[in-house]
Write a protein that holds these residues in place. Structure first.
Motif, PDB file in Angstrom:
ATOM      1  N   SER A 134      11.235  28.124  49.085  1.00  0.00           N
ATOM      2  CA  SER A 134      10.596  26.811  49.137  1.00  0.00           C
ATOM      3  C   SER A 134      10.870  26.060  47.840  1.00  0.00           C
ATOM      4  CB  SER A 134       9.087  26.949  49.328  1.00  0.00           C
ATOM      5  OG  SER A 134       8.464  25.683  49.255  1.00  0.00           O
ATOM      6  N   PRO A 135      11.168  24.754  47.932  1.00  0.00           N
ATOM      7  CA  PRO A 135      11.351  23.968  46.714  1.00  0.00           C
ATOM      8  C   PRO A 135      10.014  23.633  46.047  1.00  0.00           C
ATOM      9  CG  PRO A 135      11.572  22.549  48.624  1.00  0.00           C
ATOM     10  CD  PRO A 135      11.419  23.959  49.140  1.00  0.00           C
ATOM     11  N   CYS A 136       8.912  24.002  46.671  1.00  0.00           N
ATOM     12  CA  CYS A 136       7.575  23.660  46.180  1.00  0.00           C
ATOM     13  C   CYS A 136       6.987  24.801  45.355  1.00  0.00           C
ATOM     14  CB  CYS A 136       6.654  23.352  47.355  1.00  0.00           C
ATOM     15  SG  CYS A 136       7.276  22.051  48.440  1.00  0.00           S
ATOM     16  N   ASP A 137       6.099  24.443  44.425  1.00  0.00           N
ATOM     17  CA  ASP A 137       5.429  25.443  43.610  1.00  0.00           C
ATOM     18  C   ASP A 137       4.016  24.959  43.283  1.00  0.00           C
ATOM     19  OD1 ASP A 137       5.689  23.584  41.520  1.00  0.00           O
ATOM     20  OD2 ASP A 137       7.446  24.576  40.699  1.00  0.00           O
ATOM     21  N   ILE A 138       3.340  25.705  42.414  1.00  0.00           N
ATOM     22  CA  ILE A 138       1.945  25.406  42.104  1.00  0.00           C
ATOM     23  C   ILE A 138       1.780  24.006  41.497  1.00  0.00           C
ATOM     24  CG2 ILE A 138       1.987  26.513  39.837  1.00  0.00           C
ATOM     25  CD1 ILE A 138      -0.916  27.473  40.486  1.00  0.00           C
ATOM     26  N   GLU A 139       2.741  23.557  40.702  1.00  0.00           N
ATOM     27  CA  GLU A 139       2.641  22.216  40.109  1.00  0.00           C
ATOM     28  C   GLU A 139       2.651  21.139  41.196  1.00  0.00           C
ATOM     29  OE1 GLU A 139       4.794  24.532  38.782  1.00  0.00           O
ATOM     30  OE2 GLU A 139       3.680  24.935  36.941  1.00  0.00           O
ATOM     31  N   ASP A 140       3.437  21.352  42.235  1.00  0.00           N
ATOM     32  CA  ASP A 140       3.451  20.405  43.355  1.00  0.00           C
ATOM     33  C   ASP A 140       2.099  20.386  44.050  1.00  0.00           C
ATOM     34  OD1 ASP A 140       6.264  19.662  43.094  1.00  0.00           O
ATOM     35  OD2 ASP A 140       6.698  21.667  43.861  1.00  0.00           O
ATOM     36  N   LEU A 141       1.513  21.564  44.243  1.00  0.00           N
ATOM     37  CA  LEU A 141       0.194  21.644  44.867  1.00  0.00           C
ATOM     38  C   LEU A 141      -0.872  20.992  43.993  1.00  0.00           C
ATOM     39  CD1 LEU A 141       0.496  25.263  46.236  1.00  0.00           C
ATOM     40  CD2 LEU A 141       0.017  23.239  47.629  1.00  0.00           C
ATOM     41  N   ASP A 142      -0.726  21.114  42.667  1.00  0.00           N
ATOM     42  CA  ASP A 142      -1.689  20.499  41.755  1.00  0.00           C
ATOM     43  C   ASP A 142      -1.705  18.979  41.876  1.00  0.00           C
ATOM     44  OD1 ASP A 142      -2.545  22.916  40.694  1.00  0.00           O
ATOM     45  OD2 ASP A 142      -1.163  22.842  38.986  1.00  0.00           O
ATOM     46  N   ARG A 143      -0.612  18.376  42.315  1.00  0.00           N
ATOM     47  CA  ARG A 143      -0.505  16.910  42.383  1.00  0.00           C
ATOM     48  C   ARG A 143      -1.023  16.295  43.683  1.00  0.00           C
ATOM     49  NH1 ARG A 143       4.576  17.893  39.750  1.00  0.00           N
ATOM     50  NH2 ARG A 143       5.646  17.864  41.743  1.00  0.00           N
ATOM     51  N   VAL A 144      -1.267  17.090  44.696  1.00  0.00           N
ATOM     52  CA  VAL A 144      -1.660  16.507  45.984  1.00  0.00           C
ATOM     53  C   VAL A 144      -3.172  16.326  46.087  1.00  0.00           C
ATOM     54  CG1 VAL A 144       0.340  17.387  47.234  1.00  0.00           C
ATOM     55  CG2 VAL A 144      -1.761  18.701  47.235  1.00  0.00           C
ATOM     56  N   THR A 145      -3.545  15.302  46.826  1.00  0.00           N
ATOM     57  CA  THR A 145      -4.938  15.069  47.183  1.00  0.00           C
ATOM     58  C   THR A 145      -5.032  15.284  48.684  1.00  0.00           C
ATOM     59  OG1 THR A 145      -5.153  13.436  45.445  1.00  0.00           O
ATOM     60  CG2 THR A 145      -6.815  13.399  47.191  1.00  0.00           C
ATOM     61  N   VAL A 146      -5.950  16.120  49.089  1.00  0.00           N
ATOM     62  CA  VAL A 146      -6.036  16.501  50.494  1.00  0.00           C
ATOM     63  C   VAL A 146      -7.360  16.046  51.088  1.00  0.00           C
ATOM     64  CG1 VAL A 146      -5.963  18.445  52.098  1.00  0.00           C
ATOM     65  CG2 VAL A 146      -4.643  18.536  49.999  1.00  0.00           C
ATOM     66  N   PRO A 147      -7.288  15.232  52.162  1.00  0.00           N
ATOM     67  CA  PRO A 147      -8.532  14.899  52.857  1.00  0.00           C
ATOM     68  C   PRO A 147      -9.042  16.138  53.582  1.00  0.00           C
ATOM     69  CG  PRO A 147      -6.659  14.078  54.087  1.00  0.00           C
ATOM     70  CD  PRO A 147      -6.115  14.661  52.809  1.00  0.00           C
ATOM     71  N   ASP A 148     -10.342  16.261  53.691  1.00  0.00           N
ATOM     72  CA  ASP A 148     -10.931  17.400  54.387  1.00  0.00           C
ATOM     73  C   ASP A 148     -10.920  17.118  55.887  1.00  0.00           C
ATOM     74  OD1 ASP A 148     -12.133  19.834  54.738  1.00  0.00           O
ATOM     75  OD2 ASP A 148     -14.131  19.140  54.200  1.00  0.00           O
ATOM     76  N   PRO A 149     -10.032  17.792  56.645  1.00  0.00           N
ATOM     77  CA  PRO A 149      -9.987  17.521  58.077  1.00  0.00           C
ATOM     78  C   PRO A 149     -11.250  18.000  58.785  1.00  0.00           C
ATOM     79  CG  PRO A 149      -8.504  19.312  57.532  1.00  0.00           C
ATOM     80  CD  PRO A 149      -9.089  18.818  56.242  1.00  0.00           C
ATOM     81  N   ALA A 150     -11.579  17.327  59.862  1.00  0.00           N
ATOM     82  CA  ALA A 150     -12.740  17.720  60.653  1.00  0.00           C
ATOM     83  C   ALA A 150     -12.462  19.018  61.406  1.00  0.00           C
ATOM     84  CB  ALA A 150     -13.095  16.612  61.638  1.00  0.00           C
ATOM     85  N   ARG A 151     -11.193  19.205  61.754  1.00  0.00           N
ATOM     86  CA  ARG A 151     -10.854  20.367  62.583  1.00  0.00           C
ATOM     87  C   ARG A 151      -9.369  20.657  62.441  1.00  0.00           C
ATOM     88  NH1 ARG A 151     -11.935  18.145  67.101  1.00  0.00           N
ATOM     89  NH2 ARG A 151      -9.833  17.910  67.830  1.00  0.00           N
ATOM     90  N   ILE A 152      -9.014  21.934  62.461  1.00  0.00           N
ATOM     91  CA  ILE A 152      -7.621  22.359  62.505  1.00  0.00           C
ATOM     92  C   ILE A 152      -7.475  23.271  63.709  1.00  0.00           C
ATOM     93  CG2 ILE A 152      -5.755  23.576  61.330  1.00  0.00           C
ATOM     94  CD1 ILE A 152      -7.140  22.882  58.689  1.00  0.00           C
ATOM     95  N   ASP A 153      -6.561  22.910  64.601  1.00  0.00           N
ATOM     96  CA  ASP A 153      -6.356  23.689  65.818  1.00  0.00           C
ATOM     97  C   ASP A 153      -4.953  24.276  65.846  1.00  0.00           C
ATOM     98  OD1 ASP A 153      -8.884  23.101  66.998  1.00  0.00           O
ATOM     99  OD2 ASP A 153      -8.130  21.130  67.572  1.00  0.00           O
ATOM    100  N   LEU A 154      -4.852  25.561  66.172  1.00  0.00           N
ATOM    101  CA  LEU A 154      -3.562  26.203  66.385  1.00  0.00           C
ATOM    102  C   LEU A 154      -3.008  25.709  67.712  1.00  0.00           C
ATOM    103  CD1 LEU A 154      -1.428  28.365  65.657  1.00  0.00           C
ATOM    104  CD2 LEU A 154      -2.849  29.991  66.921  1.00  0.00           C
ATOM    105  N   VAL A 155      -1.781  25.193  67.689  1.00  0.00           N
ATOM    106  CA  VAL A 155      -1.165  24.663  68.896  1.00  0.00           C
ATOM    107  C   VAL A 155      -0.151  25.644  69.468  1.00  0.00           C
ATOM    108  CG1 VAL A 155       0.272  22.797  69.833  1.00  0.00           C
ATOM    109  CG2 VAL A 155      -1.505  22.281  68.152  1.00  0.00           C
ATOM    110  N   ASP A 156       0.718  26.182  68.593  1.00  0.00           N
ATOM    111  CA  ASP A 156       1.801  27.023  69.093  1.00  0.00           C
ATOM    112  C   ASP A 156       2.336  27.901  67.971  1.00  0.00           C
ATOM    113  OD1 ASP A 156       3.689  27.952  70.996  1.00  0.00           O
ATOM    114  OD2 ASP A 156       5.193  26.518  70.289  1.00  0.00           O
ATOM    115  N   THR A 157       2.806  29.082  68.341  1.00  0.00           N
ATOM    116  CA  THR A 157       3.480  29.976  67.412  1.00  0.00           C
ATOM    117  C   THR A 157       4.706  30.540  68.103  1.00  0.00           C
ATOM    118  OG1 THR A 157       1.399  30.624  66.384  1.00  0.00           O
ATOM    119  CG2 THR A 157       3.276  32.077  66.018  1.00  0.00           C
ATOM    120  N   VAL A 158       5.834  30.484  67.398  1.00  0.00           N
ATOM    121  CA  VAL A 158       7.067  31.073  67.908  1.00  0.00           C
ATOM    122  C   VAL A 158       7.620  31.980  66.818  1.00  0.00           C
ATOM    123  CG1 VAL A 158       9.423  30.625  68.703  1.00  0.00           C
ATOM    124  CG2 VAL A 158       7.582  29.066  69.354  1.00  0.00           C
ATOM    125  N   VAL A 159       7.813  33.253  67.151  1.00  0.00           N
ATOM    126  CA  VAL A 159       8.398  34.208  66.219  1.00  0.00           C
ATOM    127  C   VAL A 159       9.778  34.572  66.752  1.00  0.00           C
ATOM    128  CG1 VAL A 159       8.185  36.493  65.164  1.00  0.00           C
ATOM    129  CG2 VAL A 159       6.134  35.115  65.590  1.00  0.00           C
TER     130      VAL A 159
END
Length: 137
Positions: free
Chosen positions: A56-81
């Motif tokens: 991944s090109p992302c690291d902890i510094e990238d995560l430190d910069r984001v602002t995340v709204p608190d979602p009301a709900r997170i639903d699993l839609v699909d998984t493909v392995v």
């Protein structure tokens, strides 16, 4: 009649929003995504970064910069392995300031993973990361 329909809709919305979250096995793709999202939403960027693959090109510094709204709900839609890779699709429903029958805007996000030992790690730029690997200016 209308009052009965409204009462049933309100009850259904209440029970759907108060049902306990299912905790998934962290050695599965779904469990890895769930653990990553939990860390992101808790603001634990160190823990969230632990779910990112070295690919991944992302690291902890990238995560430190984001602002995340608190979602009301997170639903699993699909998984493909598929062998050593997996794709997990979730819907994030935003909070709403409206009434009990209001709709919640929903975004669909795809998380791509690679097998790592007995578990899975995220590759690419997983939500909420869009700009990784340095300053975009």
């Amino acid at each position: 009649m209308v009052g009965g329909v409204v009462a049933v809709a309100v009850a259904a919305a209440f029970f759907a929003s108060t049902r306990p979250a299912t905790t998934r096995d962290s050695t599965t793709p779904e469990g890895t995504v769930q653990a990553y999202l939990s860390a992101v939403l808790d603001g634990d960027t160190r823990r969230a970064a632990g779910y990112l693959s070295a690919e991944s090109p992302c690291d902890i510094e990238d995560l430190d910069r984001v602002t995340v709204p608190d979602p009301a709900r997170i639903d699993l839609v699909d998984t493909v392995v598929d062998g050593q890779s997996a794709r997990v699709v979730v819907d994030l429903a935003a909070s709403s300031d409206g009434g009990p029958l209001d709709t919640f805007p929903t975004e669909s996000h795809t998380f791509r993973l690679t097998r790592s030992g007995q578990g899975w790690l995220l590759v690419g730029r997983p939500w909420p990361l869009y700009d990784c690997g340095g300053d975009s200016s």
